[in-house]
Design a protein around this motif. Structure first.
Motif, PDB file in Angstrom:
ATOM      1  N   ASP A   1       0.816  -1.214   0.000  1.00  0.00           N
ATOM      2  CA  ASP A   1       0.000   0.000   0.000  1.00  0.00           C
ATOM      3  C   ASP A   1       0.851   1.266   0.000  1.00  0.00           C
ATOM      4  OD1 ASP A   1      -2.276  -1.614   0.195  1.00  0.00           O
ATOM      5  OD2 ASP A   1      -2.008  -1.786   2.366  1.00  0.00           O
ATOM      6  N   SER A   2       2.153   1.122  -0.242  1.00  0.00           N
ATOM      7  CA  SER A   2       3.015   2.300  -0.110  1.00  0.00           C
ATOM      8  C   SER A   2       2.779   3.292  -1.247  1.00  0.00           C
ATOM      9  CB  SER A   2       4.488   1.886  -0.074  1.00  0.00           C
ATOM     10  OG  SER A   2       4.878   1.396  -1.336  1.00  0.00           O
ATOM     11  N   GLU A   3       2.965   4.544  -0.910  1.00  0.00           N
ATOM     12  CA  GLU A   3       2.836   5.629  -1.888  1.00  0.00           C
ATOM     13  C   GLU A   3       3.865   5.430  -3.006  1.00  0.00           C
ATOM     14  OE1 GLU A   3       1.664   8.848  -3.924  1.00  0.00           O
ATOM     15  OE2 GLU A   3       0.609   7.975  -2.197  1.00  0.00           O
ATOM     16  N   GLU A   4       5.058   4.952  -2.615  1.00  0.00           N
ATOM     17  CA  GLU A   4       6.148   4.763  -3.578  1.00  0.00           C
ATOM     18  C   GLU A   4       5.744   3.741  -4.647  1.00  0.00           C
ATOM     19  OE1 GLU A   4      11.015   4.276  -3.496  1.00  0.00           O
ATOM     20  OE2 GLU A   4       9.878   3.831  -1.675  1.00  0.00           O
ATOM     21  N   LEU A   5       5.096   2.659  -4.218  1.00  0.00           N
ATOM     22  CA  LEU A   5       4.667   1.626  -5.173  1.00  0.00           C
ATOM     23  C   LEU A   5       3.568   2.176  -6.087  1.00  0.00           C
ATOM     24  CD1 LEU A   5       4.940  -1.285  -6.145  1.00  0.00           C
ATOM     25  CD2 LEU A   5       3.268  -1.972  -4.435  1.00  0.00           C
ATOM     26  N   ARG A   6       2.658   2.971  -5.511  1.00  0.00           N
ATOM     27  CA  ARG A   6       1.582   3.549  -6.329  1.00  0.00           C
ATOM     28  C   ARG A   6       2.155   4.480  -7.395  1.00  0.00           C
ATOM     29  NH1 ARG A   6      -1.682   3.507  -1.678  1.00  0.00           N
ATOM     30  NH2 ARG A   6      -1.118   5.618  -1.097  1.00  0.00           N
ATOM     31  N   GLN A   7       3.225   5.193  -7.045  1.00  0.00           N
ATOM     32  CA  GLN A   7       3.853   6.091  -8.013  1.00  0.00           C
ATOM     33  C   GLN A   7       4.526   5.315  -9.150  1.00  0.00           C
ATOM     34  OE1 GLN A   7       3.866   9.385  -8.694  1.00  0.00           O
ATOM     35  NE2 GLN A   7       2.263   9.451  -7.142  1.00  0.00           N
ATOM     36  N   ILE A   8       5.129   4.189  -8.796  1.00  0.00           N
ATOM     37  CA  ILE A   8       5.806   3.371  -9.823  1.00  0.00           C
ATOM     38  C   ILE A   8       4.779   2.808 -10.793  1.00  0.00           C
ATOM     39  CG2 ILE A   8       7.035   1.178 -10.173  1.00  0.00           C
ATOM     40  CD1 ILE A   8       8.651   1.882  -7.619  1.00  0.00           C
ATOM     41  N   ARG A   9       3.666   2.293 -10.256  1.00  0.00           N
ATOM     42  CA  ARG A   9       2.602   1.751 -11.123  1.00  0.00           C
ATOM     43  C   ARG A   9       1.962   2.902 -11.878  1.00  0.00           C
ATOM     44  NH1 ARG A   9      -0.684  -1.235  -6.486  1.00  0.00           N
ATOM     45  NH2 ARG A   9       0.632  -3.078  -6.161  1.00  0.00           N
ATOM     46  N   GLY A  10       2.000   2.813 -13.184  1.00  0.00           N
ATOM     47  CA  GLY A  10       1.331   3.852 -13.957  1.00  0.00           C
ATOM     48  C   GLY A  10       2.257   4.988 -14.353  1.00  0.00           C
TER      49      GLY A  10
ATOM     50  N   MET B   1      -9.216   7.896 -17.964  1.00  0.00           N
ATOM     51  CA  MET B   1      -7.880   8.371 -18.329  1.00  0.00           C
ATOM     52  C   MET B   1      -7.441   9.555 -17.463  1.00  0.00           C
ATOM     53  SD  MET B   1      -7.547   8.022 -22.437  1.00  0.00           S
ATOM     54  CE  MET B   1      -5.804   8.468 -22.377  1.00  0.00           C
ATOM     55  N   THR B   2      -8.355  10.515 -17.255  1.00  0.00           N
ATOM     56  CA  THR B   2      -7.960  11.699 -16.476  1.00  0.00           C
ATOM     57  C   THR B   2      -7.693  11.324 -15.013  1.00  0.00           C
ATOM     58  OG1 THR B   2     -10.303  12.264 -16.275  1.00  0.00           O
ATOM     59  CG2 THR B   2      -9.040  13.469 -17.914  1.00  0.00           C
ATOM     60  N   GLU B   3      -8.432  10.343 -14.486  1.00  0.00           N
ATOM     61  CA  GLU B   3      -8.160   9.862 -13.124  1.00  0.00           C
ATOM     62  C   GLU B   3      -6.715   9.398 -13.008  1.00  0.00           C
ATOM     63  OE1 GLU B   3     -10.593   8.726 -10.053  1.00  0.00           O
ATOM     64  OE2 GLU B   3     -10.577  10.778 -10.814  1.00  0.00           O
ATOM     65  N   ALA B   4      -6.289   8.581 -13.985  1.00  0.00           N
ATOM     66  CA  ALA B   4      -4.926   8.027 -13.960  1.00  0.00           C
ATOM     67  C   ALA B   4      -3.892   9.145 -14.098  1.00  0.00           C
ATOM     68  CB  ALA B   4      -4.763   7.010 -15.089  1.00  0.00           C
ATOM     69  N   ILE B   5      -4.162  10.096 -14.985  1.00  0.00           N
ATOM     70  CA  ILE B   5      -3.205  11.185 -15.223  1.00  0.00           C
ATOM     71  C   ILE B   5      -3.066  12.059 -13.973  1.00  0.00           C
ATOM     72  CG2 ILE B   5      -2.807  13.311 -16.555  1.00  0.00           C
ATOM     73  CD1 ILE B   5      -4.201  11.768 -18.943  1.00  0.00           C
ATOM     74  N   ARG B   6      -4.200  12.389 -13.343  1.00  0.00           N
ATOM     75  CA  ARG B   6      -4.155  13.282 -12.177  1.00  0.00           C
ATOM     76  C   ARG B   6      -3.561  12.592 -10.950  1.00  0.00           C
ATOM     77  NH1 ARG B   6      -9.112  16.913 -11.071  1.00  0.00           N
ATOM     78  NH2 ARG B   6      -7.493  18.080 -10.002  1.00  0.00           N
ATOM     79  N   LEU B   7      -3.648  11.259 -10.936  1.00  0.00           N
ATOM     80  CA  LEU B   7      -3.053  10.505  -9.826  1.00  0.00           C
ATOM     81  C   LEU B   7      -1.525  10.647  -9.847  1.00  0.00           C
ATOM     82  CD1 LEU B   7      -3.676   8.392  -7.544  1.00  0.00           C
ATOM     83  CD2 LEU B   7      -3.256   6.627  -9.249  1.00  0.00           C
ATOM     84  N   HIS B   8      -0.949  10.693 -11.054  1.00  0.00           N
ATOM     85  CA  HIS B   8       0.517  10.663 -11.175  1.00  0.00           C
ATOM     86  C   HIS B   8       1.150  11.990 -11.581  1.00  0.00           C
ATOM     87  CE1 HIS B   8       0.572   6.422 -10.500  1.00  0.00           C
ATOM     88  NE2 HIS B   8      -0.235   6.196 -11.509  1.00  0.00           N
ATOM     89  N   MET B   9       0.340  12.908 -12.108  1.00  0.00           N
ATOM     90  CA  MET B   9       0.924  14.170 -12.572  1.00  0.00           C
ATOM     91  C   MET B   9       0.219  15.322 -11.880  1.00  0.00           C
ATOM     92  SD  MET B   9       1.109  13.240 -16.629  1.00  0.00           S
ATOM     93  CE  MET B   9       2.640  13.807 -17.326  1.00  0.00           C
TER      94      MET B   9
END
Length: 342
Positions: free
Chosen positions: A96-105, A129-137
């Motif tokens: 559940d780490s933030e670091e892993l979530r950042q790597i995915r995607g 698509m926008t959900e995924a983009i806003r999660l990482h950018m």
């Protein structure tokens, strides 16, 4: 395609060592991935090949820690080199780490095998698509929308502004696959994992999708890990090939070596079972004898020995072969190539 010197440490994007992913079930333990080692050089396309059930997809899911319970990574390391001295062992990160979530995607994008089930039918393409983009950018809604439409256009979807507001069930299989690719690429990943990306598509669409992936690779400079059992696709797309059998890497080399000088009996058998144009009159195809063993009852010794035509009787049934290095870029796991002097 990039085919530069793969041995420089800085050029290795992903380094997998001793990866074991097991499923602990009531019937017993399935060793789906059983000590896998390979590297993915930056900017290249590496093909992971083998029959169904040999551990290709579980390896891909392990890289992103997406293996569902009762499966889990037992041991090994999956080191992602994000640039400079930044190396992170994905296998050691918390689920559940933030670091892993950042790597995915963001660092690693993935195109799943089945676009019909990978997109939610309840939400529009644009929303997903926008959900995924806003999660990482770090972008506002409008910027995310522009980015999504730009990516839909990049993957060759006509009238992307209209498709942005469409639901996945309104699109054909080929279109959905393009949406999946657009989503996977929307955050500029360093590595794109494509798990049988063209399975559900007709031949024409398949060719278009593969060509598209090559174009986007050249444009974005990412590495691609292509999981497939189609050796024709491998010949077309890949510069390196990893051959898997029953959870192990049995051979790894550059694509020319695999096709022209395969050294593992399994790789040779896979190549002999490919249909060739103009050769039909020479008789039938040579399918590989038998089938991949039941995962609960792995053969002792070399896992391939019950199906191997070059078996060394008395040894292959009992001795589990180690990796032999035939040259700097060619390794094989077979007793035929073992150095008798160790």
């Amino acid at each position: 395609m990039s085919n530069s010197n793969h041995n420089a440490g800085a050029d290795i994007l992903l380094d997998i060592r001793g990866l074991k992913t097991y499923f602990h079930l009531d019937e017993g333990t399935v060793r789906a991935v059983d000590g896998v080692d390979f590297t993915v050089p930056r900017g290249t396309t590496i093909g992971i090949v083998g029959e169904s059930g040999c551990g290709k997809s579980v390896t891909a899911f392990s890289i992103l820690q997406l293996v569902e319970k009762p499966g889990r990574i037992e041991e090994g390391s999956i080191v992602l080199n994000t640039g400079g001295q930044n190396r992170v062992d994905i296998a050691a990160l918390d689920h559940d780490s933030e670091e892993l979530r950042q790597i995915r995607g963001k660092d690693i994008g993935m195109i799943f095998q089945e676009p019909m089930t990978s997109l939610s039918m309840m939400y529009t393409v644009g929303f997903q698509m926008t959900e995924a983009i806003r999660l990482h950018m770090d972008v506002e809604k409008d910027e995310a929308r522009d980015r999504a439409i730009e990516m839909l256009q990049a993957v060759g979807i006509p009238r992307p502004e209209q498709r942005f507001d469409a639901y996945p069930f309104e699109l054909s299989g080929g279109m959905r696959q393009r949406v999946m690719i657009a989503m996977a690429l929307s955050c500029d990943p360093m590595l794109l994992i494509a798990d049988e990306p063209t399975t559900a598509l007709d031949v024409t669409t398949q060719a278009q999708i593969l060509e598209l992936m090559q174009q986007l690779q050249e444009e974005f400079g990412m590495a691609i890990m292509l999981i497939t059992h189609d050796l024709g696709v491998v010949a077309e797309m890949c510069s390196e090939v990893v051959v898997m059998y029953l959870g192990e890497v049995v051979e790894q080399a550059d694509v020319d070596t695999i096709f022209h000088n395969p050294q593992h009996p399994y790789t040779q058998a896979l190549l002999q079972s490919i249909p060739r144009l103009g050769h039909s009159h020479e008789g039938r195809l040579n399918p590989i004898v038998g089938s991949v063993p039941d995962p609960y009852h792995r053969p002792s010794g070399c896992p391939f020995h019950p199906r191997c035509t070059q078996i060394i009787t008395g040894r292959c049934e009992t001795v589990h072969p180690e990796i032999s290095r035939l040259d700097p870029r060619h390794t094989v796991r077979c007793l035929l190539h073992e150095d008798p002097h160790g």
